[in-house]
Write a protein that holds these residues in place. Structure first.
Motif, short mmCIF file in Angstrom:
data_model
loop_
_atom_site.label_atom_id
_atom_site.label_comp_id
_atom_site.label_asym_id
_atom_site.label_seq_id
_atom_site.Cartn_x
_atom_site.Cartn_y
_atom_site.Cartn_z
N CYS A 179 0.91 -1.00 0.10
CA CYS A 179 -0.01 0.00 0.08
C CYS A 179 1.01 1.22 -0.19
O CYS A 179 2.09 1.11 0.37
CB CYS A 179 -0.86 -0.10 1.18
SG CYS A 179 -1.98 -1.46 1.25
N PRO A 180 0.39 2.30 -0.33
CA PRO A 180 1.36 3.76 -0.40
C PRO A 180 2.08 3.80 0.91
O PRO A 180 1.32 3.66 1.97
CB PRO A 180 0.22 4.68 -0.84
CG PRO A 180 -1.03 4.02 -1.19
CD PRO A 180 -0.96 2.60 -0.54
N LYS A 181 3.23 4.50 0.89
CA LYS A 181 3.93 4.92 2.10
C LYS A 181 3.37 5.82 3.15
O LYS A 181 3.13 5.68 4.27
CB LYS A 181 5.25 5.09 1.78
CG LYS A 181 6.06 4.01 1.16
CD LYS A 181 7.72 4.48 0.81
CE LYS A 181 8.31 3.36 -0.02
NZ LYS A 181 9.55 3.83 -0.25
N GLN A 182 2.65 6.79 2.42
CA GLN A 182 2.19 7.90 3.13
C GLN A 182 0.84 7.55 4.10
O GLN A 182 0.66 8.17 5.04
CB GLN A 182 1.85 9.11 2.24
CG GLN A 182 2.93 10.02 1.96
CD GLN A 182 4.00 9.19 0.96
OE1 GLN A 182 3.51 8.40 0.30
NE2 GLN A 182 5.18 9.79 0.63
N ALA A 183 -0.01 6.64 3.44
CA ALA A 183 -1.26 6.34 4.06
C ALA A 183 -0.97 4.99 4.87
O ALA A 183 -0.25 4.41 4.73
CB ALA A 183 -2.30 5.96 2.80
N GLU A 232 -2.83 12.71 -0.76
CA GLU A 232 -2.21 13.77 -0.43
C GLU A 232 -2.94 15.14 -0.88
O GLU A 232 -2.64 16.11 0.00
CB GLU A 232 -0.79 13.92 -1.16
CG GLU A 232 -0.08 12.56 -0.91
CD GLU A 232 0.58 12.76 0.60
OE1 GLU A 232 0.97 14.07 0.65
OE2 GLU A 232 0.54 11.75 1.51
N CYS A 275 -5.54 -3.50 3.41
CA CYS A 275 -4.57 -3.98 2.35
C CYS A 275 -4.86 -5.08 1.61
O CYS A 275 -4.74 -5.21 0.44
CB CYS A 275 -3.16 -3.99 2.90
SG CYS A 275 -2.16 -2.32 3.38
N LYS A 309 -2.76 7.40 -3.94
CA LYS A 309 -1.76 8.15 -3.04
C LYS A 309 -1.57 9.63 -3.28
O LYS A 309 -1.76 10.32 -2.55
CB LYS A 309 -0.41 7.52 -3.42
CG LYS A 309 0.88 8.24 -2.50
CD LYS A 309 2.02 7.56 -2.55
CE LYS A 309 2.89 7.75 -3.86
NZ LYS A 309 4.25 7.39 -3.78
N ARG A 310 -1.62 9.98 -4.72
CA ARG A 310 -1.81 11.54 -4.78
C ARG A 310 -3.11 12.07 -4.44
O ARG A 310 -3.06 13.28 -3.90
CB ARG A 310 -1.69 11.81 -6.44
CG ARG A 310 -0.04 11.46 -6.99
CD ARG A 310 0.20 12.08 -8.20
NE ARG A 310 -0.78 11.61 -9.49
CZ ARG A 310 -0.29 10.32 -9.87
NH1 ARG A 310 0.85 9.95 -9.65
NH2 ARG A 310 -1.15 9.96 -10.72
N MET A 353 -2.67 2.57 -7.61
CA MET A 353 -2.13 3.05 -6.34
C MET A 353 -1.48 4.41 -6.37
O MET A 353 -1.56 5.10 -5.45
CB MET A 353 -1.16 1.79 -6.07
CG MET A 353 -1.71 0.72 -5.95
SD MET A 353 -2.92 0.41 -4.61
CE MET A 353 -2.24 0.40 -3.28
N ASP A 354 -0.75 4.76 -7.38
CA ASP A 354 -0.09 6.19 -7.46
C ASP A 354 -1.07 7.13 -7.41
O ASP A 354 -1.03 8.27 -6.69
CB ASP A 354 0.78 6.24 -8.93
CG ASP A 354 2.25 5.34 -8.63
OD1 ASP A 354 2.45 4.89 -7.48
OD2 ASP A 354 2.88 5.43 -9.64
#
Length: 156
Positions: free
Chosen positions: A19-23, A59, A30, A55-56, A51-52
């Motif tokens: 899964c995305p690092k920030q979330a 953010e 997951c 994540k964006r 997934m990218d």
């Protein structure tokens, strides 16, 4: 195990798609995301793109909510694009007679190039027919202009 709280996705991610690092997600979320992607039979590229994008979007949403809490207003609401500006002077109209002169010249150059390559015979008939057609159109334009000029002179 669920009482341990949320788990950092990057540390617990398995296989190709963590899964995305920030979330941060619970392990169940997951696993659900991975299962859904596997079921949808997306290519690895498509999965990575999703997934990218997620994540964006997260953010962007975070920044928007932070801004609302800090200023009390949504920054996106204040940003409005100005209406498009109309061009004042349109492009000058090209004279059809001049266009025809240029087109005839281009066809003559093409025919000369083809003859230099030894393929003039193949294109000569077609190009000469096109040139003849352009000349007839030029004659029609000339005739119309002459009539307009004589009418204008007769009316004065």
């Amino acid at each position: 195990m669920a009482s341990q709280g949320r788990v950092e996705a990057a540390t617990k991610g398995r296989g190709f798609w963590p899964c995305p690092k920030q979330a941060t997600y619970t392990p169940g979320t997951c696993e659900l995301l991975r299962a859904m992607m596997k079921e949808s039979k997306l290519t690895k590229f498509q999965q990575r793109h999703i997934m990218d994008t997620m994540k964006r979007d997260l953010e962007k949403e975070k920044r928007r909510l932070q801004n609302i809490l800090a200023t009390g207003k949504d920054k996106e609401e204040r940003k409005r694009k100005p209406p498009p500006v109309q061009r004042e002077d349109p492009a000058p109209e090209l004279d059809r007679f001049e266009e025809l002169v240029r087109e005839i010249q281009e066809r003559k150059e093409f025919l000369a190039d083809m003859e230099a390559l030894g393929q003039g015979r193949q294109y000569r008939g077609i190009i000469l027919a096109e040139i003849s057609q352009k000349l007839r159109e030029m004659e029609d334009i000339d005739r119309q202009r002459s009539e307009d000029l004589s009418k204008a002179l007769a009316s004065t």
